[in-house]
Design a protein around this motif. Structure first.
Motif, PDB file in Angstrom:
ATOM      1  N   UNK A 133       0.817  -1.204   0.000  1.00 11.32           N
ATOM      2  CA  UNK A 133       0.000   0.000   0.000  1.00 11.32           C
ATOM      3  C   UNK A 133       0.857   1.262   0.000  1.00 11.32           C
ATOM      4  N   UNK A 134       1.904   1.271   0.819  1.00 14.42           N
ATOM      5  CA  UNK A 134       2.707   2.483   0.997  1.00 14.42           C
ATOM      6  C   UNK A 134       3.633   2.727  -0.190  1.00 14.42           C
ATOM      7  N   UNK A 135       4.373   1.708  -0.589  1.00 13.01           N
ATOM      8  CA  UNK A 135       5.347   1.849  -1.675  1.00 13.01           C
ATOM      9  C   UNK A 135       5.636   0.466  -2.271  1.00 13.01           C
ATOM     10  N   UNK A 136       4.793  -0.012  -3.179  1.00 12.29           N
ATOM     11  CA  UNK A 136       4.970  -1.370  -3.725  1.00 12.29           C
ATOM     12  C   UNK A 136       6.286  -1.566  -4.456  1.00 12.29           C
ATOM     13  N   UNK A 137       6.904  -0.480  -4.951  1.00  7.10           N
ATOM     14  CA  UNK A 137       8.194  -0.625  -5.625  1.00  7.10           C
ATOM     15  C   UNK A 137       9.244  -1.210  -4.686  1.00  7.10           C
ATOM     16  N   UNK A 138       9.185  -0.870  -3.401  1.00  3.11           N
ATOM     17  CA  UNK A 138      10.156  -1.386  -2.436  1.00  3.11           C
ATOM     18  C   UNK A 138      10.018  -2.894  -2.271  1.00  3.11           C
ATOM     19  N   UNK A 139       8.794  -3.403  -2.375  1.00  4.18           N
ATOM     20  CA  UNK A 139       8.570  -4.846  -2.264  1.00  4.18           C
ATOM     21  C   UNK A 139       9.291  -5.568  -3.392  1.00  4.18           C
ATOM     22  N   UNK A 140       9.184  -5.037  -4.602  1.00  2.57           N
ATOM     23  CA  UNK A 140       9.818  -5.701  -5.736  1.00  2.57           C
ATOM     24  C   UNK A 140      11.328  -5.507  -5.749  1.00  2.57           C
ATOM     25  N   UNK A 141      11.825  -4.452  -5.112  1.00  2.00           N
ATOM     26  CA  UNK A 141      13.275  -4.331  -4.979  1.00  2.00           C
ATOM     27  C   UNK A 141      13.824  -5.442  -4.082  1.00  2.00           C
ATOM     28  N   UNK A 142      13.033  -5.876  -3.114  1.00  2.00           N
ATOM     29  CA  UNK A 142      13.463  -6.984  -2.270  1.00  2.00           C
ATOM     30  C   UNK A 142      13.362  -8.321  -2.993  1.00  2.00           C
ATOM     31  N   UNK A 143      12.494  -8.420  -3.997  1.00  2.00           N
ATOM     32  CA  UNK A 143      12.497  -9.603  -4.853  1.00  2.00           C
ATOM     33  C   UNK A 143      13.806  -9.658  -5.634  1.00  2.00           C
ATOM     34  N   UNK A 144      14.302  -8.500  -6.067  1.00  2.00           N
ATOM     35  CA  UNK A 144      15.584  -8.467  -6.764  1.00  2.00           C
ATOM     36  C   UNK A 144      16.723  -8.909  -5.847  1.00  2.00           C
ATOM     37  N   UNK A 145      16.632  -8.539  -4.578  1.00  2.00           N
ATOM     38  CA  UNK A 145      17.648  -8.974  -3.614  1.00  2.00           C
ATOM     39  C   UNK A 145      17.614 -10.493  -3.444  1.00  2.00           C
ATOM     40  N   UNK A 146      16.410 -11.063  -3.455  1.00  2.00           N
ATOM     41  CA  UNK A 146      16.301 -12.526  -3.336  1.00  2.00           C
ATOM     42  C   UNK A 146      16.944 -13.208  -4.542  1.00  2.00           C
ATOM     43  N   UNK A 147      16.800 -12.607  -5.716  1.00  2.00           N
ATOM     44  CA  UNK A 147      17.426 -13.174  -6.907  1.00  2.00           C
ATOM     45  C   UNK A 147      18.938 -13.212  -6.737  1.00  2.00           C
ATOM     46  N   UNK A 148      19.498 -12.166  -6.128  1.00  2.00           N
ATOM     47  CA  UNK A 148      20.947 -12.114  -5.942  1.00  2.00           C
ATOM     48  C   UNK A 148      21.422 -13.132  -4.906  1.00  2.00           C
ATOM     49  N   UNK A 149      20.668 -13.277  -3.814  1.00  2.00           N
ATOM     50  CA  UNK A 149      21.128 -14.144  -2.725  1.00  2.00           C
ATOM     51  C   UNK A 149      20.755 -15.607  -2.925  1.00  2.00           C
ATOM     52  N   UNK A 150      19.604 -15.873  -3.567  1.00  2.00           N
ATOM     53  CA  UNK A 150      19.126 -17.257  -3.667  1.00  2.00           C
ATOM     54  C   UNK A 150      18.936 -17.737  -5.098  1.00  2.00           C
ATOM     55  N   UNK A 151      19.279 -16.875  -6.049  1.00  2.00           N
ATOM     56  CA  UNK A 151      19.189 -17.230  -7.464  1.00  2.00           C
ATOM     57  C   UNK A 151      17.764 -17.618  -7.861  1.00  2.00           C
ATOM     58  N   UNK A 152      16.769 -16.954  -7.296  1.00  2.00           N
ATOM     59  CA  UNK A 152      15.398 -17.146  -7.736  1.00  2.00           C
ATOM     60  C   UNK A 152      14.600 -15.889  -7.397  1.00  2.00           C
ATOM     61  N   UNK A 153      13.641 -15.581  -8.268  1.00  2.00           N
ATOM     62  CA  UNK A 153      12.793 -14.417  -8.058  1.00  2.00           C
ATOM     63  C   UNK A 153      11.630 -14.729  -7.129  1.00  2.00           C
ATOM     64  N   UNK A 154      11.111 -15.940  -7.210  1.00  2.00           N
ATOM     65  CA  UNK A 154       9.908 -16.297  -6.458  1.00  2.00           C
ATOM     66  C   UNK A 154      10.209 -16.461  -4.971  1.00  2.00           C
ATOM     67  N   UNK A 155       9.183 -16.288  -4.155  1.00  2.00           N
ATOM     68  CA  UNK A 155       9.324 -16.511  -2.713  1.00  2.00           C
ATOM     69  C   UNK A 155       9.603 -17.989  -2.440  1.00  2.00           C
ATOM     70  N   UNK A 156      10.450 -18.250  -1.443  1.00  3.11           N
ATOM     71  CA  UNK A 156      10.647 -19.612  -0.977  1.00  3.11           C
ATOM     72  C   UNK A 156      10.017 -19.807   0.399  1.00  3.11           C
ATOM     73  N   UNK A 212       5.318  -5.636 -10.969  1.00  9.43           N
ATOM     74  CA  UNK A 212       5.980  -6.925 -10.812  1.00  9.43           C
ATOM     75  C   UNK A 212       6.760  -7.332 -12.043  1.00  9.43           C
ATOM     76  N   UNK A 213       6.170  -7.154 -13.212  1.00 13.96           N
ATOM     77  CA  UNK A 213       6.857  -7.571 -14.430  1.00 13.96           C
ATOM     78  C   UNK A 213       7.854  -6.515 -14.911  1.00 13.96           C
ATOM     79  N   UNK A 214       7.601  -5.256 -14.622  1.00 12.18           N
ATOM     80  CA  UNK A 214       8.579  -4.227 -15.007  1.00 12.18           C
ATOM     81  C   UNK A 214       9.830  -4.303 -14.138  1.00 12.18           C
ATOM     82  N   UNK A 215       9.743  -4.989 -12.988  1.00 12.61           N
ATOM     83  CA  UNK A 215      10.924  -5.151 -12.134  1.00 12.61           C
ATOM     84  C   UNK A 215      11.919  -6.136 -12.731  1.00 12.61           C
ATOM     85  N   UNK A 216      11.500  -6.951 -13.676  1.00 11.88           N
ATOM     86  CA  UNK A 216      12.396  -7.915 -14.325  1.00 11.88           C
ATOM     87  C   UNK A 216      13.157  -7.194 -15.434  1.00 11.88           C
ATOM     88  N   UNK A 217      14.469  -7.106 -15.342  1.00 10.17           N
ATOM     89  CA  UNK A 217      15.240  -6.285 -16.281  1.00 10.17           C
ATOM     90  C   UNK A 217      15.290  -6.826 -17.701  1.00 10.17           C
TER      91      UNK A 217
END
Length: 265
Positions: free
Chosen positions: A64-87, A218-223
């Motif tokens: 609600x407050x800033x959904x862009x921040x949520x998807x930036x943390x999805x990008x962090x998960x990709x870096x640390x766990x090599x996957x975009x989806x939640x585990x 969500x989809x625009x966050x994928x480079x």
């Protein structure tokens, strides 16, 4: 520094474990097939002690407050766990909890009996949220991989699990607007006044537009995707239907109540 601390999500035990070792090694250990990732996710559904509910609550607030921040943390998960989806299924569990709470409210307001209430919970959780979500996620997963991957391809694709997470992210604000906030005004909305019709249908316009907007984010966050702005086009159709509903007195909320009562009879 203090502003960054306030805006940062709570540390997740599963993701912070990489800080004690080599991140590349952590990525190598967590690089799993799609089937293995799905099995791991499903195994954790009943292990509540392993779920990071604090992080899931942070995500719900920032949708609600800033959904862009949520998807930036999805990008962090990709870096640390090599996957975009939640585990971690904590978000889905909390979402189901709010569906149960809202179903209690609808059952009480509409005078639905206890057995009908149980049926309503099964419908809204497993059909309206998860079942419809599977269909929508599959559609966008196919669409994005087939037509939106940048050329030449770089060996990257959209994970189906990520497409489902995007649906869950977009579904949560819609749920709060149409199932919880709207519930307090059903008497007004389902009445005979034109203001009730205007207010109720405006809530639908806001909820559905926000669903599309968070899906777009969500989809625009994928480079590696292109033409993601096209995902905003359904907003035009929604606005058109909204205007027609005000002209022809289509009360979406009243229709939803009739539908809920019909499916549990």
């Amino acid at each position: 520094m203090s502003n960054y601390t306030r805006m940062s999500p709570p540390a997740s035990p599963t993701s912070s474990s990489f800080s004690n070792g080599d991140p590349a090694q952590g990525k190598q250990e967590t690089r799993l097939t799609a089937t293995a990732k799905r099995q791991k996710y499903l195994r954790r559904l009943l292990k509540f002690k392993q779920m990071d509910f604090e992080y899931a609550i942070w995500q719900m607030i920032y949708l609600f407050v800033s959904p862009q921040k949520v998807y930036r943390n999805f990008q962090y998960r990709k870096y640390t766990k090599d996957q975009w989806a939640r585990d971690d299924p904590a978000f889905l569990v909390l979402l189901s909890f709010w569906l149960v709470v809202s179903s209690i409210g609808f059952s009480f307001t509409l005078g639905i009996h206890f057995s009908g209430f149980l049926k309503l919970i099964l419908w809204v959780v497993f059909v309206d949220c998860i079942g419809v979500g599977v269909v929508i996620a599959t559609f966008f997963w196919f669409l994005s991989n087939k037509y939106m991957i940048q050329a030449p391809p770089r060996g990257q694709d959209v994970e189906w699990g990520y497409a489902f997470d995007v649906h869950l992210n977009a579904f949560f604000p819609l749920l709060l607007i149409l199932h919880l906030f709207q519930l307090a005004f059903l008497g007004l909305i389902n009445g005979e006044s034109y203001f009730g019709l205007l207010f109720g249908n405006t809530l639908w316009l806001v909820a559905l537009t926000y669903y599309i907007y968070i899906t777009f984010l969500g989809y625009s966050a994928l480079p590696y995707l292109k033409n993601t702005r096209n995902l905003l086009f359904p907003c035009i159709a929604i606005i058109l239907v909204y205007v027609l509903s005000l002209i022809f007195n289509w009360n979406f909320s009243k229709g939803l109540c009739y539908f809920y009562k019909f499916r549990v009879m």
